[in-house]
Scaffold this active site. Structure first.
Site, PDB file in Angstrom:
ATOM      1  N   SER A   1       0.815  -1.226   0.000  1.00  0.00           N
ATOM      2  CA  SER A   1       0.000   0.000   0.000  1.00  0.00           C
ATOM      3  C   SER A   1       0.841   1.264   0.000  1.00  0.00           C
ATOM      4  O   SER A   1       0.847   2.011   0.972  1.00  0.00           O
ATOM      5  CB  SER A   1      -0.915   0.079   1.213  1.00  0.00           C
ATOM      6  OG  SER A   1      -1.585  -1.077   1.412  1.00  0.00           O
ATOM      7  N   ASP A   2       1.547   1.511  -1.064  1.00  0.00           N
ATOM      8  CA  ASP A   2       2.301   2.748  -1.231  1.00  0.00           C
ATOM      9  C   ASP A   2       3.414   2.946  -0.207  1.00  0.00           C
ATOM     10  O   ASP A   2       3.780   4.068   0.107  1.00  0.00           O
ATOM     11  CB  ASP A   2       1.369   3.963  -1.202  1.00  0.00           C
ATOM     12  CG  ASP A   2       0.630   4.100  -2.503  1.00  0.00           C
ATOM     13  OD1 ASP A   2       1.210   3.710  -3.525  1.00  0.00           O
ATOM     14  OD2 ASP A   2      -0.512   4.575  -2.494  1.00  0.00           O
ATOM     15  N   GLY A   3       3.900   1.872   0.324  1.00  0.00           N
ATOM     16  CA  GLY A   3       5.099   1.994   1.152  1.00  0.00           C
ATOM     17  C   GLY A   3       6.310   1.949   0.225  1.00  0.00           C
ATOM     18  O   GLY A   3       6.230   1.411  -0.875  1.00  0.00           O
TER      19      GLY A   3
ATOM     20  N   GLY B   1       4.683   7.941  -1.769  1.00  0.00           N
ATOM     21  CA  GLY B   1       4.675   6.830  -0.827  1.00  0.00           C
ATOM     22  C   GLY B   1       5.413   7.212   0.437  1.00  0.00           C
ATOM     23  O   GLY B   1       6.127   8.203   0.495  1.00  0.00           O
TER      24      GLY B   1
ATOM     25  N   ARG C   1      -3.312   2.591 -11.171  1.00  0.00           N
ATOM     26  CA  ARG C   1      -3.176   4.039 -11.454  1.00  0.00           C
ATOM     27  C   ARG C   1      -2.801   4.312 -12.895  1.00  0.00           C
ATOM     28  O   ARG C   1      -2.819   5.449 -13.337  1.00  0.00           O
ATOM     29  CB  ARG C   1      -2.132   4.649 -10.551  1.00  0.00           C
ATOM     30  CG  ARG C   1      -2.537   4.370  -9.156  1.00  0.00           C
ATOM     31  CD  ARG C   1      -1.734   5.026  -8.155  1.00  0.00           C
ATOM     32  NE  ARG C   1      -1.956   4.138  -7.031  1.00  0.00           N
ATOM     33  CZ  ARG C   1      -1.491   4.224  -5.844  1.00  0.00           C
ATOM     34  NH1 ARG C   1      -0.748   5.185  -5.558  1.00  0.00           N
ATOM     35  NH2 ARG C   1      -1.758   3.377  -4.921  1.00  0.00           N
TER      36      ARG C   1
END
Lengths: 600, 383
Positions: A217-219, A369, A401
């Site tokens: 998740s966008d880490g 992120g 995206r």
């Protein structure tokens, strides 16, 4: 007959709309009418609107006449030589400004080759359909428009060198990126805006890979070695200032080392860094809540003092100290005068911010992120040639995206880094991807940018090829160090006796309306009571009149001031905010009474 | 095997009749023996008890959250539906707010007019009825509206074809226009109608507003019906309208008034009563939510519809609606205009017994819900 409106007012009607509109346009191009006038025919309402008012967004376009651009090659040469300028192009009727409604009536060609007899205008450049920050995004014609919006928004939050004179500026919340670089993959807008003089990011090597769940998740995952070599390092500046204010009666504030008998004197330890003039020295390491500028102020209420005070002159301490939770090194000290002629002392504290878990980073495509892990260099995955990525980016961020431009930049960056040149990624006009792939192959890499990689911890080869390359990464101004906050107990507000608000003052974390609804929905009655008892108090209630009773702790007696007589007085536990509500009701003439009864 | 009447009778006070009837029918259909029937009904009873809401369950908040959470997504979704063709309809969150606030006038009133048996399948009959229902304005029978600047009057050129379609004559129109615009002189000659204000010397803008006013003059049809659209729905012709006027439409002989419906809750309530209004609130809410591709259990929606109509008339979820009926002063004051509620309560000396949730949260007392509901009462021996 078609009605004509001028600045929203009805002025008449015309028989032939095209003749009328075209003649007005022709007159404007011949400077018979002001260039700020725009005329349009609205098909939906069947009206002609003429506007000369302020506040319309307008943009310049080249006029096309008889299927030919009015901007000739001669003119372009003249402009290049400096014999012709922008204003002349407008007065000669080569370029005109259109507002939104007139643009609805025109057909604009993006390139000169596209011109057909129907076209009325030509873009000055295909880049001109975008704004300045948006055109800084390379290969943006390959991405989704919503991501382009977000990408240009994140660029504004990037740390870099925001002003060349930052060393003598006193901006609040300013940061400077330590080793800022100019991007390898760039657009012409980087040259036009002289981006090299104020860069805002660094070219790094990234691998699209999952790494033990730390980049879900966008880490994003950083290579600890890269950070130690200076990746993403920035300096955070915080200015503090003190003014020697003048008060009535000839009294003034005084910037000095406060005397020990000053009201509110902290402790000797807190003032240890001050020099004789009461100001800290450049280079001093300061910790949270240490005094930077020593200052005393005259007593607040002068009249009371003369009559009752024993000591002749009790000044208040009003020193400036480092904000709660911050630290750093004193960077510079300015002593000057402000507009009113008062002495002004400004001190700037700098703090070197090394990327840590929770800091925010972004590429130029809205792919922002938060750092999820910082992995020791020995544990980072490596390619066959021994390259270890600076950053591991989650491949799951790409499909939903649809930021294809992100992938192209990785590829283009790789070519640029290997061949030692800058890649042009200007919108609609960039180096084609196929060419980049070819060049990459010639350089001895796989044309799709993937490479064999090995697990840094076990040394095992990954079963798949990993996409590795270089791209421009920005550090955004949201840093964990500025946001971290927790509290057990602490200051409360005077009026409501509830915890104060805000991180800077060590305030509480609010359990809000909707969070309360959650506890109610779960039926967690007693947990809810416990969470909301931050302001609980004990009240003495007169059972006869229902009003507030008083506890005289001196004589250890409880009595009701209204009933006087010996009445039954009970203690209830209630939130102070409710007691306050009752008081406020009394203040506007209602008398709420508390009837107590046993629950059982 | 016949169902065991004795067994069913034994459960008659424990299980609703509808379930028992179903049980009876099924046990006959599947030929269950008596011991089997007994087992089935025992399990049915257990399932029924499990399905009941527990004592102390916070249904109000659960329903509110069930609406609130999808509602946040709804706001984002509304703009996708902008500019729908055919008839323009308010959808999504604005419509939901409209229904739950029980607004007197919805922003886009609509009707679904069903036709009686004999006209249902006939496209031309449907079209005829539709034409009769549609409100016709002067604008629609005119070719052009022009302003004569010299005479300072409005000139309307009529469309003879349209007039024929409607069976109107230019002279009829002149009369209607003259009736509608009393302060003007109206003349008619060969399909050209001129309107001139009696008061001379008016400026240009007055003439322009007169022209716009003339466009809106009502000629015939059912008042308020701006658009009609006969469509085929499940093998029959239905007339969709924008604009609603149930009362007048019910008078048209071809209309099947047992099925015809409007989306205007108040109109339905006034004409058909509170039960119809309750059903309409539930149906309209459900359709808004379904349109958005969301899923809220019908029981939540029905509860809201019940709550809005329980007092015999339609009350919105507003400070003047159901919130004003709350027993507790403090609870009422918590929701909008607190001072008004507190002063009114003090004028009549109201007592708040702190029986509900909000008051107890306010006073930091355990709320009478969930774990806070049951109390332990011990009788102490007297010493």
């Amino acid at each position: 007959m078609i009605d004509v409106f001028y600045n929203e007012r009805y002025i008449g009607a015309v028989e032939d709309k095209d003749l009328f509109v075209n003649s007005i346009k022709a007159d404007r191009r011949k400077n018979k009418l002001p260039s700020c006038l725009n005329i349009s025919y609205n098909e939906e309402t069947d009206l002609i609107e003429i506007n000369t008012s302020t506040g319309r967004a307008r943009r310049p376009l080249i006029i096309i006449e008889n299927g030919k651009s009015k901007l000739t090659n001669e003119m372009v040469e003249k402009v290049a030589r400096g014999d012709m300028n922008w204003d002349l192009l407008i007065t000669e009727g080569t370029i005109e400004y259109l507002d939104a409604s007139e643009e609805e009536n025109s057909l604009v060609a993006l390139y000169e080759e596209d011109i057909t007899p129907e076209h009325t205008h030509l873009e000055i450049s295909s880049l001109a359909i975008l704004g300045i920050t948006t055109s800084l995004v390379p290969y943006s014609h390959c991405g989704q428009s919503a991501r382009l919006n977000r990408g240009s928004k994140t660029q504004k939050q990037a740390l870099g060198i925001y002003a060349a004179n930052y060393m003598v500026r006193m901006d609040t919340d300013a940061s400077i990126l330590c080793y800022a670089q100019t991007p390898i993959v760039r657009s012409v807008m980087h040259d036009i805006t002289e981006f090299d003089k104020h860069p805002s990011g660094q070219n790094i090597t990234i691998a699209l890979l999952s790494y033990r769940g730390h980049n879900m998740s966008d880490g994003i995952i950083f290579n600890k070695g890269s950070i130690e070599r200076g990746l993403g390092r920035s300096v955070y500046f915080r200015p503090y200032s003190a003014e020697e204010r003048r008060y009535s009666g000839g009294l003034t504030d005084d910037v000095c080392m406060p005397d020990k008998d000053v009201k509110g004197y902290k402790s000797e330890e807190d003032y240890k860094l001050l020099e004789e003039d009461g100001i800290i020295y450049p280079g001093a390491p300061v910790l949270s809540e240490e005094v930077i500028i020593g200052k005393t102020s005259p007593p607040r209420f002068l009249d009371d003092l003369e009559e009752f005070s024993i000591t002749a002159n009790v000044r208040r301490e009003s020193s400036v100290a480092v904000k709660h939770g911050e630290r750093g090194t004193v960077d510079c000290v300015f002593i000057t005068e402000n507009e009113e002629g008062n002495k002004l002392v400004e001190v700037r504290v700098k703090d070197i911010r090394i990327p840590e878990v929770g800091d925010k980073f972004s590429s130029r495509y809205g792919q922002k992120g938060v750092v999820g892990a910082i992995v020791p260099e020995v544990d980072m995955p490596f390619t066959a040639s021994g390259i270890k990525p600076d950053l591991i980016f989650s491949p799951h961020s790409i499909p939903k995206r649809m930021t294809v431009s992100h992938l192209i930049e990785v590829l283009a960056g790789k070519v640029g880094a290997l061949s030692g040149r800058q890649i042009d990624g200007t919108v609609f006009d960039s180096e084609p991807e196929a060419k980049l792939r070819e060049e990459l192959q010639e350089l001895g890499f796989r044309s799709n940018g993937t490479e064999r990689m090995y697990n840094g911890q076990t040394g095992e080869e990954y079963n798949v090829e990993i996409f590795v390359g270089n791209m421009y990464y920005m550090r955004l101004k949201h840093m964990a160090a500025n946001k971290l906050h927790a509290r057990a107990s602490g200051r409360i507000e005077l009026l409501t006796r509830q915890p104060i608000e805000g991180r800077s003052q060590g305030g509480g974390l609010r359990l809000g309306e909707m969070e309360k609804d959650c506890l109610v929905a779960h039926g967690a009655s007693l947990l809810l009571k416990e969470r909301f008892d931050s302001d609980k108090t004990e009240l003495y209630i007169c059972e006869t009149c229902g009003g507030l009773a008083v506890h005289d702790s001196y004589r250890n007696k409880k009595f009701c001031p209204a009933c006087k007589a010996n009445t039954d007085i009970s203690v209830i536990e209630i939130s102070y905010a409710f007691k306050l509500l009752l008081d406020e009701l009394r203040a506007f003439g209602l008398n709420p009474k508390l009837k107590l009864e046993s629950k059982y | 095997m016949v169902a065991d009447k004795e067994l069913i009778k034994g459960y008659s006070h424990k299980i609703p009749a509808k379930l028992l009837n179903e049980f009876e029918a099924s046990s006959e259909e599947f030929n269950l023996t008596k011991p089997q029937q007994k087992e089935v009904i025992e399990r049915l009873y257990k399932r029924y008890i499990d399905a009941l809401i527990n004592c102390g369950e916070a249904i109000g908040i659960v329903i509110a959250e069930s609406f609130g959470e999808p509602g946040t997504q709804m706001t984002l979704n509304t703009f996708h539906l902008a500019g729908v063709a055919e008839v323009n309809v308010t959808l999504g969150l604005p419509r939901l707010i409209e229904i739950l606030d029980a607004r007197k006038n919805p922003s886009t009133p609509m009707m679904h007019i069903y036709l009686k048996e004999e006209f249902r399948k006939d496209a031309s009959a449907a079209r005829k009825v539709a034409a009769r229902i549609k409100e016709t304005k002067l604008e629609e029978v005119a070719l052009e509206f022009a302003i004569n600047l010299l005479e300072s009057m409005v000139e309307i050129t009529l469309n003879p074809r349209k007039l024929d379609e409607l069976g109107l004559k230019a002279s009829d129109i002149k009369l209607i226009v003259a009736n509608a615009l009393k302060t003007t002189n109206v003349k008619e000659s060969e399909g050209l109608i001129t309107i001139q204000p009696k008061k001379t010397g008016g400026n240009l803008i007055d003439i322009y507003t007169l022209k716009e006013k003339a466009k809106e003059i009502f000629l015939r049809g059912v008042k308020g019906i701006a658009q009609v659209l006969p469509v085929k729905e499940n093998d029959e012709f239905v007339i969709k309208t924008s604009g609603s006027n149930l009362k007048d439409v019910f008078k048209i002989p071809e209309v099947d008034f047992t099925r015809t419906r409007s989306n205007n809750v108040f109109e339905t309530f006034n004409l058909l009563g509170v039960e119809a209004a309750r059903q309409l609130i539930a149906d309209e809410t459900a359709s808004v939510i379904q349109n958005q591709g969301l899923d809220i259990d019908v029981r939540h929606i029905m509860f809201i519809a019940d709550l809005m109509t329980v007092k015999g008339d339609v009350k919105g979820i507003t400070r003047s609606g159901i919130t004003s009926e709350k027993e507790s002063v403090l609870a009422r004051a918590t929701f909008e205009t607190p001072i008004k509620h507190l002063i009114n309560a003090s004028l009549i000396g109201e007592t708040d017994h702190l029986n509900s949730i909000v008051e107890n949260v306010m006073l930091n007392q355990p709320i009478p819900l969930g774990t806070g509901l049951p109390d332990l009462v011990i009788k102490m021996k007297k010493e």
